[in-house]
Write an enzyme that holds these catalytic residues in place. Structure first.
Site, short mmCIF file in Angstrom:
data_model
loop_
_atom_site.label_atom_id
_atom_site.label_comp_id
_atom_site.label_asym_id
_atom_site.label_seq_id
_atom_site.Cartn_x
_atom_site.Cartn_y
_atom_site.Cartn_z
N GLU A 1 0.84 -1.20 0.00
CA GLU A 1 0.00 0.00 0.00
C GLU A 1 0.87 1.24 0.00
OE1 GLU A 1 -2.28 -0.35 3.57
OE2 GLU A 1 -3.29 -2.17 2.89
N LYS B 1 2.12 4.64 1.54
CA LYS B 1 2.18 5.14 2.92
C LYS B 1 1.85 6.63 2.89
CE LYS B 1 5.04 4.98 7.07
NZ LYS B 1 4.76 6.31 7.54
N ASP C 1 1.08 10.35 3.94
CA ASP C 1 1.77 11.16 4.92
C ASP C 1 0.80 12.16 5.55
OD1 ASP C 1 3.83 12.03 6.42
OD2 ASP C 1 4.82 13.18 4.84
N TYR D 1 -7.24 2.05 5.65
CA TYR D 1 -6.36 0.95 5.27
C TYR D 1 -6.24 -0.19 6.29
CZ TYR D 1 -3.33 4.14 7.91
OH TYR D 1 -2.82 4.98 8.86
N LYS E 1 10.56 3.27 3.77
CA LYS E 1 10.56 4.73 3.66
C LYS E 1 11.41 5.15 2.46
CE LYS E 1 9.88 7.14 7.27
NZ LYS E 1 8.94 7.89 8.04
N CYS F 1 37.69 27.39 22.01
CA CYS F 1 36.27 27.52 22.33
C CYS F 1 35.75 28.87 21.85
CB CYS F 1 36.07 27.38 23.84
SG CYS F 1 34.37 27.71 24.33
N CYS G 1 34.93 30.98 25.19
CA CYS G 1 35.89 31.42 26.21
C CYS G 1 37.33 31.36 25.72
CB CYS G 1 35.72 30.59 27.49
SG CYS G 1 36.28 28.89 27.30
N CYS H 1 35.20 21.79 25.20
CA CYS H 1 35.92 22.88 25.85
C CYS H 1 36.15 22.41 27.28
CB CYS H 1 35.08 24.15 25.84
SG CYS H 1 35.71 25.37 26.99
N CYS I 1 33.68 28.53 31.57
CA CYS I 1 33.13 28.82 30.25
C CYS I 1 31.62 29.10 30.41
CB CYS I 1 33.40 27.63 29.34
SG CYS I 1 32.67 27.78 27.72
S1 IVH Z 1 -0.98 0.26 8.67
C1 IVH Z 1 -0.51 -2.02 12.58
N1 IVH Z 1 -1.09 1.33 6.29
O1 IVH Z 1 2.09 5.12 8.91
C2 IVH Z 1 -0.72 -1.35 11.27
N2 IVH Z 1 -0.27 2.69 8.06
O2 IVH Z 1 4.42 4.14 10.91
C3 IVH Z 1 -0.57 0.10 11.36
N3 IVH Z 1 0.31 4.98 7.40
O3 IVH Z 1 0.68 4.72 12.07
C4 IVH Z 1 -0.72 0.97 10.24
N4 IVH Z 1 -0.23 4.78 5.28
O4 IVH Z 1 -0.31 6.54 10.46
C5 IVH Z 1 -0.76 1.52 7.58
N5 IVH Z 1 -1.27 2.15 4.13
C6 IVH Z 1 -0.95 2.34 5.41
C7 IVH Z 1 -0.47 3.58 5.87
C8 IVH Z 1 -0.12 3.71 7.22
C9 IVH Z 1 0.22 5.60 6.22
C10 IVH Z 1 0.80 5.59 8.64
C11 IVH Z 1 -0.01 5.31 9.85
C12 IVH Z 1 0.87 4.50 10.73
C13 IVH Z 1 2.23 4.89 10.28
C14 IVH Z 1 3.20 3.75 10.51
#
Ligand code: IVH
Length: 674
Positions: A121, A123, A125, A232, A319, A412, A415, A430, A436
């Site tokens: 999925e 992620k 933000d 999700y 990430k 430093c 001082c 320092c 200091c």
């Molecule tokens: S699943 C136990 N799915 O990312 C499962 N999280 O660091 C928990 N997030 O806390 C989350 N997109 O706020 C899940 N497709 C996605 C997501 C997602 C964004 C966020 C969410 C979560 C954080 C995880």
């Protein structure tokens, strides 16, 4: 219009409007003009006003907002809201896959032959939200908070048009669905354009703006902000399917907005392809993502894998690499910490990075400067990862000016003392600990801080003032201060002088463990100080402890043991401790602590709620145990007292009152155990 007709029309309009909302916000396929939609909505609002008995909490009119929330109620999550562990590379992902396979009992050849079914999925933000539905109606919307309890933001969430207030069909009686509230790029840009037009500063970045908006008091303002939400994650005892993906499809059919980019992948190689695709494509999405989330699809497998303390073992976040820009490094400033550590900070030509203007970046220490070979005048690459302060990760050598200046420091900046470098440490220090200015002031600030001596009548500015006029040069000098010396000082009224002297006097009662933390031995934090004080019981024993004896204490390793020995081998530090002992500070455990407490709270069950001034919640919990009482988390008929600080939850207050449980404050509690 008579009542029956009004009821029917309200129902009809609600149904139509909700369908149009769904078409527009979930399916992205509107079938009515904005003008006609507004006309229907106005008709509904007018009818509901005339016949308020037919207004219900799920009416599309609720999406306009208007309710004010003065304080967001804290609600405990039915299922803790965990986060995910992060990964950053192909290797990390392959390790995750291996852990999953091994966790599911696959061995040897199996391990490679077997392909786990993963769901990939985007992620999103934004900020996470948990929505609870009962009988198809939205009951509450709660933010993550600390994962155990969050804020009830239902009123604001109802204004988000892609979140259904009422579900469409075949939904379980009760369940929770979690997702992410976010600003689509276009909406965010439009808000900022409008703010610019009216001379307001722009919102810094979409994620913070979304969090900020959810905590606004006026839901009508939230409604205008046009937030969006993808769902999700489904939780509950009666979810219809045994696979995550199927449940997400079901959620879609009930009216939730789910991502069309979610994909079932067979095995880790397909997952890696998905990641690679979105790493390139993410900038073309109409909203921001910061990575990919990978989940094991099958619930049975999820259950077998279970959780660590913080996150599920069946899911991981990949990430993306942080965004980077290049800009000119104009100068360097140096900060000197309380321990004398020198931190260089780069002053940059302001540049926009991932939504914020960056002017400064951390350079950490001389090693990093050397390794990067960064010079003043260089164009540097700046990156913003998870941390708040962006960092410099490289130099654009093609743009290096002929007169670029190497960054070098040997004295430093505060001082002028020649700097030293401890073996195996990257930072310069320092060594002028006692002379200091920022070190001396920093040590005193640390000493009086809340977790230390808690002298809150003595702030940073007064410390600086007292230091500059020569009244204090170290922490022991505080206890020699006289009111007459304070009164002639600028901005020092009689009352402040009294408060200051009283605060200092009161600190003489602060228990040994906190004094030990406050005197500022490098590497000795709050917890370590607690462990050490319990073990040695008095400073005299600590001063005579051998390294081996120190190492035997829980939490004390080589670095801490050496640091303690070094601290007290410095005659200045030893002298300060002697002076503090002479002034009557607590340098040994109290009798009660020595004997393991009292039984003053025997058979009492105490619930702690709110925020405290004198001691932390944890310290109160310890005191309760020390005196034979029991800490309990929820109020019942059996609760003896609620120890209440500021901002005690209104629910708890109500419950305590209705059960007739006595509520006591900090002072009353301390009196009880005196
Ligand atoms: S699943 C136990 N799915 O990312 C499962 N999280 O660091 C928990 N997030 O806390 C989350 N997109 O706020 C899940 N497709 C996605 C997501 C997602 C964004 C966020 C969410 C979560 C954080 C995880």
């Amino acid at each position: 219009m008579d009542k029956t007709a009004a009821k029917a029309r309200i129902e009809e309009l609600s149904k139509q409007l909700e369908q149009h909302n769904y078409n527009y916000y979930v399916l992205d396929n509107p079938t009515i003009s904005d003008f006609d939609f507004d006309k229907l909505l106005e008709e509904l609002i007018a009818l509901e006003k005339q016949f308020p008995e037919f207004l219900n909490a799920e009416s599309p009119s609720q999406r306009v907002g208007g309710q004010i929330t003065k304080e967001f109620k804290s609600v405990k999550h039915k299922y803790p809201m965990l986060s995910l562990s992060n990964s950053y590379s192909t290797e990390d992902m392959e390790d995750f896959d291996r852990r999953v396979c091994e966790g599911l009992g696959m061995k040897g050849n199996d391990l490679f032959a077997q392909e786990i079914e993963y769901v990939c999925e985007l992620k999103f933000d934004g900020l996470s939200i948990g929505l609870t539905y009962v009988d198809g109606k939205l009951q509450y919307a709660v933010t993550r908070g600390d994962g155990v309890q969050g804020d009830d933001v239902t009123t604001n969430v109802k204004t988000i048009k892609s979140i259904p207030l009422k579900l469409r069909e075949n939904f379980p009686k009760e369940f929770e669905i979690r997702g992410e509230i976010f600003f689509p790029r276009k909406v965010f840009d439009a808000i900022n354009k409008e703010r610019e037009d009216i001379g307001e500063p722009p919102l810094a970045n979409p994620r913070n703006a979304a969090s900020g908006t959810m905590k606004m008091q006026d839901s009508a303002v939230v409604a205008k902000r046009n937030l969006d939400c993808f769902l999700y994650h489904m939780l509950g005892e009666n979810v219809p399917h045994q696979k995550h993906y199927e449940n997400i499809l079901a959620a879609k059919s009930w009216g939730f907005k789910t991502s069309e980019h979610t994909k079932v992948c067979s095995g880790i190689q397909e997952v890696l392809k998905f990641i690679e695709h979105w790493d390139k494509e993410r900038h073309n999405l109409p909203f921001e993502i910061d990575g990919i989330v990978i989940k094991v699809n099958d619930y049975k497998q999820q259950n077998n894998l279970g959780f660590t303390a913080k996150s599920p073992r069946w899911a991981i976040a990949y990430k993306f690499k942080a965004e980077q820009v290049s800009t000119e490094l104009q100068s360097i400033s140096y900060q000197v910490g309380r321990t004398g550590a020198i931190t260089p900070v780069a002053n940059l030509k302001p540049v926009l990075l991932a939504g914020t203007t960056v002017k400064r970046a951390s350079l950490h220490n001389a090693d990093i400067i050397e390794k990067l070979d960064v010079r003043i005048g260089d164009f540097v690459y700046v990156e913003k990862g998870g941390e708040i302060i962006p960092k410099i990760i490289g130099v654009d050598l093609s743009k290096r000016p002929a007169d670029s200046k190497t960054i070098y420091i040997d004295a430093c900046p505060e001082c002028g003392t020649k700097l030293v470098r401890h073996e195996d440490e990257a930072a310069h220090y320092c060594p002028n600990e006692m002379g200091c200015a920022p070190q001396v002031k920093g040590k005193i600030e640390h000493f009086v801080a809340r977790k230390g001596m808690n002298i809150d009548s003595l702030g940073g500015e007064t410390i600086a003032q007292l230091y500059e006029v020569g009244l204090i040069k170290n922490i022991a000098d505080l206890y020699d201060l006289k009111k007459e010396q304070l009164l002639p000082l600028e901005r020092m009224a009689e009352k402040s002088a009294d408060n200051l002297i009283e605060g200092i006097e009161a600190s003489k009662k602060v228990p040994f463990e906190r004094v030990l933390f406050a005197i500022g031995i490098r590497h000795v934090g709050e917890t370590t100080a607690k462990k050490i004080s319990k073990k040695v019981k008095s400073i005299k024993v600590l001063l005579n402890s051998t390294k081996e004896e120190l190492l035997a204490i829980d939490e004390v390793g080589e670095i801490i043991a050496v640091s303690i020995a070094e601290h007290f081998s410095n005659p200045n530090n030893k002298n300060i401790v002697d002076r503090l002992i002479a002034k009557g500070l607590q340098f040994e455990l109290s009798e009660e602590q020595q004997q393991g407490g009292s039984d003053k709270l025997k058979d009492l069950s105490i619930v702690i709620s709110g925020v405290f001034e004198k001691f932390s919640r944890d310290q109160y919990k310890e005191m309760i145990e020390l005196h034979g009482g029991k800490n309990s988390s929820s109020i019942s008929k059996k609760t003896s007292y609620v120890l209440a600080g500021d901002n005690m939850g209104p629910e708890k207050l109500k419950k305590a009152e209705s059960l007739g449980v006595k509520i006591i404050n900090e002072d009353e509690f301390l009196e009880l155990i005196k």
